[in-house]
Design an enzyme around this catalytic site. Structure first.
Site, PDB file in Angstrom:
ATOM      1  N   LYS A 255       0.861  -1.255  -0.124  1.00  0.00           N
ATOM      2  CA  LYS A 255      -0.016  -0.076   0.152  1.00  0.00           C
ATOM      3  C   LYS A 255       0.689   1.296  -0.044  1.00  0.00           C
ATOM      4  CE  LYS A 255      -3.996  -0.160   2.515  1.00  0.00           C
ATOM      5  NZ  LYS A 255      -5.039  -0.115   3.674  1.00  0.00           N
TER       6      LYS A 255
ATOM      7  N   TYR B  47       7.685  -5.811  -1.593  1.00  0.00           N
ATOM      8  CA  TYR B  47       8.446  -4.805  -1.729  1.00  0.00           C
ATOM      9  C   TYR B  47       8.947  -4.383  -2.977  1.00  0.00           C
ATOM     10  CZ  TYR B  47      12.167  -1.689  -0.240  1.00  0.00           C
ATOM     11  OH  TYR B  47      13.235  -0.820   0.077  1.00  0.00           O
TER      12      TYR B  47
END
Ligand code: UDP
Length: 319
Positions: free
Chosen positions: A91, A145
């Protein structure tokens, strides 16, 4: 200038706040303290040119007053953090970058994205040049990531091309130094804290994998120069001197004088086998290159952790 730094209470964010304040700029720091810590910015709280917003940049963000720069540094950044916080990591790289870009566009500010050498994944080109597209496993544990940062780069270029926002993208390579968390999980802090505590030093795999370690002061200087003098294309900022993880363990043992044994643990999934920045572009465009060699930097980091671990309250602030 008046600039906003997301992730201001983090390792790099807080050092970046100091750098901008030292130049006389005004800094608005933003952090939700998920992996950042108030201690990192406690010294700035009396500074008239510093203000702070406790907020999650992945939510809609309102900042009063003008801004000349928005620097998006908020994100879990250690493998153990983004494995523990996979959705938040996705997010903040996607929604958080979108909100930061929207803010920069609305304010007419320059936007600066903290991207990562992880966009190169387990690289097939060595050393890594900016023109290399990378070798990333989208569904592996590190994908949360890597893909978030790759999306962040894509949306940054889209805002640049579509809305004419003045943007920068830095690909940050392994950075270490004071203000890393003792239990951050990354290799330099792990080895130093283990050595100082007389605990076994945990090498993952056989220790033949390589990384190139940049001292935080050098990294922050590169970031500052890129913000001021760079262009919209991605730029590697890191130290090109490459070490195996085993060599790093030996340096830490030697410099701490520790009697701690070295133990071997399984290599995490998708752990890149090599990593080294090609910094030709940064050298030419910014006139920047690292000044601090690894032994000097590790020594300074050892001093930092010695003091920290000797302070009971600080030693406890785990995450
Ligand atoms: N590593 C290790 N022992 C540790 C922590 C990390 O051997 O206690 C290794 C890890 O597997 C990787 C390298 O050190 O090969 C760098 O890991 P780090 O988590 O610092 O960052 P990465 O470069 O993987 O994002």
């Amino acid at each position: 200038m008046r600039i906003l730094i997301t992730g201001a209470a983090g390792f790099l964010g807080s050092n970046l706040c100091d750098r901008f304040l030292r130049e006389g700029h005004e800094v608005v720091g933003l952090d939700n303290f998920v992996t950042g810590h108030p201690d990192n910015i406690a010294h700035l709280m009396g500074n008239a040119r510093f203000s702070f917003l406790r907020h999650n940049i992945s939510e809609y963000t309102y900042v009063a007053g003008p801004l000349d720069g928005v620097l998006h540094f908020a994100s879990p950044a250690s493998p153990i953090d983004y494995l523990e916080l996979p959705i938040q990591t996705l997010k903040v790289g996607s929604l958080g970058t979108h909100n930061s870009l929207g803010l920069a566009k609305a304010k007419g500010a320059r936007f600066f994205l903290a991207s990562t050498s992880e966009v190169y994944g387990d690289p097939m080109v060595h050393p890594q040049v900016e023109s290399y597209w990378g070798n990333v496993n989208p569904i592996g544990p590190r994908g949360v990531y890597d893909e978030a940062k790759r999306f962040a780069e894509a949306i940054t270029m889209a805002y640049h091309r579509t809305h004419g926002v003045d943007t920068r993208i830095v690909r940050i390579f392994n950075t270490y130094g004071p203000r890393m968390r003792p239990r951050d999980g990354r290799v330099v802090s792990n080895f130093i804290v283990q050595a100082l505590n007389g605990e076994p030093i945990t090498i993952y795999g056989d220790g033949s994998q390589t990384r190139s370690f940049c001292f935080v002061d050098d990294e922050v200087e590169g970031l500052y120069q890129l913000f001021m003098k760079g262009d919209a294309n991605p730029c590697n900022i890191g130290n090109p001197v490459e070490y195996t993880v085993k060599q790093l363990a030996e340096i830490v043992v030697e410099l701490t004088g520790s009697a701690a044994p070295i133990v071997y643990r399984p290599l995490p999934e998708d752990d890149p086998k090599v990593r080294q920045p090609d910094i030709t572009r940064a050298r030419a465009m910014l006139g920047w290159e690292p000044q601090v060699d690894v032994r000097t930097g590790v020594q300074r980091t050892i001093e930092y952790f010695r003091t920290l671990l000797g302070t009971p309250r600080m030693a406890l602030h785990g995450r």
